[in-house]
Write an enzyme that holds these catalytic residues in place. Structure first.
Site, PDB file in Angstrom:
ATOM      1  N   HIS A 211       0.645  -1.211   0.034  1.00 52.01           N
ATOM      2  CA  HIS A 211       0.055   0.122   0.002  1.00 52.01           C
ATOM      3  C   HIS A 211       0.866   1.300  -0.052  1.00 52.01           C
ATOM      4  O   HIS A 211       0.394   2.510  -0.477  1.00 52.01           O
ATOM      5  CB  HIS A 211      -1.289   0.125   1.229  1.00 52.01           C
ATOM      6  CG  HIS A 211      -0.631   0.363   2.362  1.00 52.01           C
ATOM      7  ND1 HIS A 211      -0.193  -0.521   3.592  1.00 52.01           N
ATOM      8  CD2 HIS A 211      -0.300   1.549   3.241  1.00 52.01           C
ATOM      9  CE1 HIS A 211       0.212  -0.044   4.602  1.00 52.01           C
ATOM     10  NE2 HIS A 211       0.202   0.844   4.367  1.00 52.01           N
TER      11      HIS A 211
ATOM     12  N   ASN B 264      -9.255  -4.346   6.883  1.00 50.59           N
ATOM     13  CA  ASN B 264      -8.401  -3.340   7.368  1.00 50.59           C
ATOM     14  C   ASN B 264      -8.584  -2.750   8.815  1.00 50.59           C
ATOM     15  O   ASN B 264      -9.615  -2.815   9.211  1.00 50.59           O
ATOM     16  CB  ASN B 264      -8.831  -2.061   6.396  1.00 50.59           C
ATOM     17  CG  ASN B 264      -7.573  -0.944   6.608  1.00 50.59           C
ATOM     18  OD1 ASN B 264      -6.610  -1.159   6.934  1.00 50.59           O
ATOM     19  ND2 ASN B 264      -7.968   0.287   6.353  1.00 50.59           N
TER      20      ASN B 264
ATOM     21  N   ASP C 208       1.288  -7.754   2.273  1.00 46.46           N
ATOM     22  CA  ASP C 208       1.339  -6.095   2.123  1.00 46.46           C
ATOM     23  C   ASP C 208       2.581  -5.891   1.879  1.00 46.46           C
ATOM     24  O   ASP C 208       3.455  -5.598   2.851  1.00 46.46           O
ATOM     25  CB  ASP C 208       0.640  -5.436   3.268  1.00 46.46           C
ATOM     26  CG  ASP C 208       0.169  -4.134   3.015  1.00 46.46           C
ATOM     27  OD1 ASP C 208       0.863  -3.670   1.976  1.00 46.46           O
ATOM     28  OD2 ASP C 208      -0.313  -3.539   3.525  1.00 46.46           O
TER      29      ASP C 208
ATOM     30  N   ASN D 283      -8.811   4.135   3.565  1.00 47.29           N
ATOM     31  CA  ASN D 283      -7.993   3.677   4.672  1.00 47.29           C
ATOM     32  C   ASN D 283      -8.175   4.851   5.821  1.00 47.29           C
ATOM     33  O   ASN D 283      -8.263   4.609   7.031  1.00 47.29           O
ATOM     34  CB  ASN D 283      -6.444   3.812   4.353  1.00 47.29           C
ATOM     35  CG  ASN D 283      -5.719   3.232   5.446  1.00 47.29           C
ATOM     36  OD1 ASN D 283      -5.596   2.234   5.970  1.00 47.29           O
ATOM     37  ND2 ASN D 283      -4.735   4.328   5.949  1.00 47.29           N
TER      38      ASN D 283
ATOM     39  N   SER E 154       4.075   2.516   8.241  1.00 44.44           N
ATOM     40  CA  SER E 154       3.659   1.424   7.165  1.00 44.44           C
ATOM     41  C   SER E 154       5.005   1.085   6.659  1.00 44.44           C
ATOM     42  O   SER E 154       5.404   2.062   6.100  1.00 44.44           O
ATOM     43  CB  SER E 154       2.610   1.900   6.383  1.00 44.44           C
ATOM     44  OG  SER E 154       1.299   1.895   6.776  1.00 44.44           O
TER      45      SER E 154
ATOM     46  N   PHE F 271       2.706  -3.337   8.814  1.00 45.78           N
ATOM     47  CA  PHE F 271       1.483  -2.579   7.817  1.00 45.78           C
ATOM     48  C   PHE F 271       0.363  -2.422   8.336  1.00 45.78           C
ATOM     49  O   PHE F 271      -0.473  -1.510   7.757  1.00 45.78           O
ATOM     50  CB  PHE F 271       1.324  -3.552   6.478  1.00 45.78           C
ATOM     51  CG  PHE F 271       0.555  -5.006   6.934  1.00 45.78           C
ATOM     52  CD1 PHE F 271      -0.847  -4.896   6.623  1.00 45.78           C
ATOM     53  CD2 PHE F 271       1.099  -6.009   7.351  1.00 45.78           C
ATOM     54  CE1 PHE F 271      -1.678  -5.992   7.017  1.00 45.78           C
ATOM     55  CE2 PHE F 271       0.278  -7.167   7.689  1.00 45.78           C
ATOM     56  CZ  PHE F 271      -1.107  -7.281   7.337  1.00 45.78           C
ATOM     57  N   ASP F 272       0.016  -2.511   9.403  1.00 38.10           N
ATOM     58  CA  ASP F 272      -1.389  -2.042  10.313  1.00 38.10           C
ATOM     59  C   ASP F 272      -1.476  -1.919  11.658  1.00 38.10           C
ATOM     60  O   ASP F 272      -0.669  -2.608  12.195  1.00 38.10           O
ATOM     61  CB  ASP F 272      -2.376  -2.980   9.696  1.00 38.10           C
ATOM     62  CG  ASP F 272      -3.697  -2.384   9.585  1.00 38.10           C
ATOM     63  OD1 ASP F 272      -4.002  -1.129   9.747  1.00 38.10           O
ATOM     64  OD2 ASP F 272      -4.856  -3.039   9.077  1.00 38.10           O
TER      65      ASP F 272
END
Length: 723
Positions: free
Chosen positions: A82, A209, A218, A324, A651, A667-668
Site C-alpha cells: 500500500h 483493514n 502487504d 484507509n 507502514s 503494515f497495520d
C-alpha cells in the site's frame, strides 16, 4: 526541586519507567534504555542504535508516505504494497493491469519507473539547532514569532541543501521547545521490482483493514537508482543501482509468541501530549466530521468507477487512501471512546495543573498555559471551513494544479528566502512532477463531482464562515455551483499536459495574464486562501511560543511520577521495541499472535475482497512449505502481532529480531488500537506485520523470482545455497 531543574534531568530519567510496550523513542534516547532493552531480550549493543546515520538504522528509509528498508547492497528496498500502491497504479493501464495481476520483473532492465514525485530519503544528519531557530523569535508574538522561526528554518535549510542531492528540514520536539535540523539524501529514480497481486497484497481490503486476524501479503520490492557518478538523479536508462551504506539481512528463522522484536521507522504524527480540550474536540467533532466528508468523496469515486473502468484505474490510489483514512478515523473515535480518553485526559490534565500549583516557578507557566487554552478554543470558529478548503486542493488533481501554478507565479516574484515554504526553488521540481503525473490520475467527470461534493457542503455553512471569493467562483446555491463547474471544466485547457508544462515554465507575468478558466478561478480564490493562511500562521506562532510551557509542566509532572517521556511523533526516525504478543480484544474474545495460510482458504469466497489468486490457493493445497513452515506446528505463517508502538507513517517499517535480522514488515494496527496516535492503551495496542517467511514462500513457490531471492540473501528452498 523546581520544574526547570527537573526538566534538565529528563535524559537521565528515562530508565525510571520505560516499558517495552510503549514509546516511539529517538535513537539518541536508546542508550539510556539499555537495561530495559536487555530485559526485553535485545542481544545487541544499545549504543549502536544511538546514531541514526550508522548501521543498522541507516538502512531504514522514508519512502512515499511511509517507511522502507534497504535489503541488498544493490539498492533493493522493501516496503508495503500500500505504500508503493501509487507506483503500481501509475504503471497500470487497461491492457497491463499490475494492480490485479501483480508484477515480477524478468530482469533489471524490466524494472518500471515510479511516478515522478515518488521519493526515497535516507537520513544522514540529525542535529539540535534550537538556539539558532529561536534567536530572532524571542520577544515576539503571533505572526512575527511564526515568521522568525520560519525565516531561521529556511536559512538553515538553504545552507544545508548547498550540497547536491541533500534534502533538509527543521523538526520540532515537544511542540516548539527543541528544534532539530534533519539532513536526508534524496533519491529520485525508484523502480518497481516485485509486487504481489492486489488479492494478496490487499487481501480482505476494507473488511479486514485494521482488523485481526489478517492474511495480507502487504509488501512490495523496489530498487533505488543513481547516476553513474553515484549521485541522485532523475530517471534514466543509464542510471545504476544505489549502493546503500548498510542493509538489513532477512532472517531464515521466524518468530513465536514472546519473542523480542524491534521496529524502526518514520511515524507521522501523534498527539499524546495534547491538551484535554484537543482530545475532546478530536472525539466530538473532528473525527466524525472527517469521516462524513471523506465518505462522500469515496462514494463519488466508486460511483464513477463502476461505469468507467479507466476512471477507476486513474483514481484507484486516491480511493484506497480515502478508504484507509475513513476506517482509521472511525476506529480512532471508537477506540478513544472505549478508553474513555476524554475523561482520562481531562483528569490527568487537572492533576498536572494541581501539581503545578505547588511548584515554586508555577506562576509564569500557568499564565502561558491559560493562553494556550484560549487559543485552542478560538480555533473552533472556522474549523469546518478550513477543513473543506484544505480538501479542495488535497483531493483534486486539476484544481490543485491550477492553485499550484497560480501560487508559484506569486512566489516567484519574491527572493527565494522570502517565498512560502513549498514554493521555493527547492520545491519546484516536486511541483513539476505533480503536474506531470496528473495525466494518469485525472478524469474531468470525477473531479467535477468531487469539487461539487465539497462545495455543496461549504454552501451549507453559516454566513460567518463563508468566504466572498469562494461564493464568487462557485456560487451560493446548488444550481449556481453546477453551472460554475460545467463552465470551469469545459473551458480549461489544463487537462493538456503541454499546457501545464508551458505554464510551469512561464514567467509570473505570463501566468497572471493567462485566461484559462481554472487559472482565473485560482486567481479569484487566492485572496481568501492567503487570509486563511495568515490567520493560521498567527495562531500557530502563538501556540509555538506558548505550548512549550504546557510541555514543560507535563514532562516535569511525568518525571515526578517516575515516568519517562518521549516526544510526540513528527515524521522523524523513531524506534520501538516489545514482543510478539496475543490480543485479548474483549470479554471472552482472544486472538493468537500468528495467522497461517489456512486462514486464507477459510476466508476465500472467490469474490472481492476475498478472491485469493488461483496460483496461491493451488500452492496452499499443495502444502510445499519446506524451509518456511513454523517448525513447531508445521503451519505456513502469514502475519503476526506484536505490542510495538506504531502509528501512521510506520507502514513499511522493518521489524527485526533480537539479533537484528528482518523478520517482519509492519503494515497495520488492530481495530482496538487505531486510537493509539492519541492515547496508548497497553491492553489493546498491537501492530500487525507481514511474516518474512510468507514473503519468501510467495517469491519461491507462488510467483517465483529466484534471482530476487538470491539477491536478498535467502535463496529459493529448492536451490542450493551458496557457500
Amino acid at each position: 526541586m523546581g520544574i526547570r531543574t527537573m526538566m534538565l534531568g529528563a535524559a537521565m530519567a528515562l530508565g525510571l519507567d520505560a516499558k517495552a510496550d510503549e514509546g516511539m523513542w529517538l535513537p539518541s534516547q536508546l542508550p539510556s534504555l539499555a537495561k530495559n532493552l536487555k530485559e526485553a531480550g535485545f542481544r545487541g549493543n544499545p549504543d549502536d542504535l544511538a546514531d541514526l546515520t550508522r548501521a543498522p538504522l541507516n538502512a531504514v528509509v522514508r519512502i512515499g508516505g511511509g517507511t522502507g528498508a534497504f535489503v541488498s547492497s544493490d539498492g533493493l528496498v522493501l516496503t508495503n504494497h500500500h505504500v508503493a500502491f501509487g507506483v503500481i497504479q501509475y504503471n497500470t493501464r487497461a491492457d497491463r493491469d499490475l494492480i490485479t495481476d501483480g508484477f515480477v520483473t524478468p530482469d533489471r532492465a524490466g524494472e518500471l519507473p515510479a511516478n515522478p514525485d515518488y521519493r526515497l530519503r535516507v537520513t544522514v544528519g540529525f542535529d539540535k539547532v534550537t538556539d539558532r531557530i529561536l534567536a530572532a523569535a524571542r520577544g515576539t508574538t503571533g505572526r512575527a514569532y511564526y515568521d522568525a522561526v520560519d525565516a531561521a528554518s529556511k536559512a538553515l535549510v538553504a545552507e544545508c541543501e548547498a550540497e547536491a542531492g541533500i534534502r533538509c528540514s527543521v523538526s520540532t520536539m515537544f511542540y516548539g521547545r527543541d528544534f532539530y535540523l534533519v539532513r536526508q539524501l534524496e533519491l529520485r529514480d525508484i523502480r518497481l521490482v516485485y509486487a504481489p497481486p492486489r488479492a494478496i497484497g490487499n487481501y480482505g481490503d476494507e473488511i479486514d483493514n485494521f482488523v485481526w486476524p489478517r492474511h495480507a501479503g502487504d509488501f512490495t520490492v523496489l530498487r533505488a537508482y543513481v547516476g553513474k557518478d553515484g549521485k541522485p538523479a532523475d530517471f534514466s536508462p543509464d542510471n545504476v543501482p544505489y549502493h546503500p551504506p548498510s542493509h538489513l539481512q532477512i532472517a531464515t528463522e521466524g518468530v513465536a509468541e514472546g519473542d523480542f522484536v524491534m521496529l524502526a521507522g518514520y511515524p507521522g504524527t501523534t498527539y499524546r501530549h495534547r491538551t484535554a480540550a484537543e482530545f475532546a474536540d478530536q472525539v466530538q467533532w473532528r473525527l466524525p466530521t472527517a469521516v462524513t466528508v471523506l465518505k462522500a468523496l469515496q462514494d463519488v469515486i466508486e460511483a464513477q468507477g463502476k461505469t468507467d473502468k479507466d476512471a477507476g484505474i486513474r483514481y484507484a490510489s486516491q480511493l484506497q487512501s480515502l478508504k484507509n483514512s475513513i476506517k482509521r478515523f472511525s476506529g480512532e473515535r471508537e477506540g478513544l471512546e472505549r478508553s474513555d480518553a476524554v475523561a482520562v485526559r481531562g483528569e490527568d490534565e487537572a492533576a498536572m495543573l494541581a501539581w503545578l500549583a505547588t511548584q515554586p516557578d508555577a506562576k509564569a507557566l500557568r499564565s502561558s498555559i491559560d493562553q494556550v487554552m484560549a487559543l485552542i478554543a478560538q480555533g473552533k470558529d472556522v474549523r469546518e471551513r478550513d477543513l473543506l478548503v484544505g480538501l479542495l486542493s488535497a483531493q483534486t488533481q486539476l484544481m490543485r494544479g491550477a492553485l499550484s501554478i497560480d501560487r508559484l507565479s506569486v512566489e516567484r516574484r519574491k527572493d527565494d528566502a522570502a517565498r512560502e515554504s513549498g514554493y521555493q526553488a527547492r520545491d519546484e521540481e516536486m511541483i513539476h512532477s505533480q503536474l506531470r503525473q496528473i495525466q494518469r490520475r485525472y478524469d474531468p467527470a470525477v473531479e467535477k463531482a468531487l469539487v461539487g461534493t465539497l462545495m455543496t457542503r461549504y454552501q451549507q455553512l453559516p454566513d460567518a464562515q463563508r468566504l466572498h471569493e469562494l461564493d464568487t467562483v462557485f456560487g451560493r446555491t446548488p444550481a449556481e455551483l453546477a453551472r460554475a463547474l460545467d463552465r470551469l471544466y469545459a473551458a480549461t485547457r489544463l487537462g493538456d499536459e503541454a499546457q501545464r508544462e508551458r505554464l510551469f515554465a512561464a514567467d509570473p507575468g505570463t501566468v497572471e495574464r493567462d485566461d484559462d478558466a481554472l487559472l482565473v478561478a485560482a486567481r479569484a480564490l487566492r485572496p481568501a486562501l492567503l487570509r486563511i493562511e495568515d490567520e493560521k500562521k498567527a495562531r500557530e506562532g502563538d501556540l509555538m511560543r506558548l505550548r512549550p510551557a504546557y510541555m514543560q509542566a507535563l514532562v516535569a509532572y511525568r518525571q515526578s511520577q517516575g515516568k519517562a517521556v518521549y516526544p510526540d511523533a513528527n515524521s522523524t526516525l523513531r524506534v520501538s521495541y516489545g514482543k510478539v504478543t496475543p490480543l485479548a480484544a474483549r470479554d471472552a474474545v482472544s486472538y493468537a499472535p500468528v495467522t497461517t495460510v489456512q486462514g486464507i482458504v477459510e476466508k476465500n469466497t472467490g469474490r472481492f475482497p476475498f478472491d485469493a489468486p488461483k496460483p496461491l490457493i493451488d500452492a496452499i493445497h499443495k502444502a510445499d512449505f519446506a524451509s518456511y513452515a513454523d517448525p513447531r506446528t508445521g503451519a505456513m505463517p502469514v502475519d503476526f502481532l506484536s505490542n510495538l508502538d506504531t502509528t501512521g507513517g510506520n507502514s513499511g517499517s522493518p521489524v527485526v529480531n533480537a539479533k537484528g535480522e528482518l523478520v517482519g514488515l509492519n503494515f497495520d494496527s488492530n481495530w482496538e488500537a487505531v486510537s493509539a496516535s492519541w492515547m496508548y492503551d497497553p491492553r489493546y495496542k498491537r501492530a500487525i506485520h507481514v511474516d518474512m517467511r510468507y514473503m519468501r514462500w510467495l517469491m519461491d513457490k507462488v510467483y517465483p523470482s529466484p534471482a530476487l531471492l538470491e539477491e536478498l540473501g535467502v535463496p529459493a528452498a529448492h536451490a542450493p545455497a551458496h557457500p
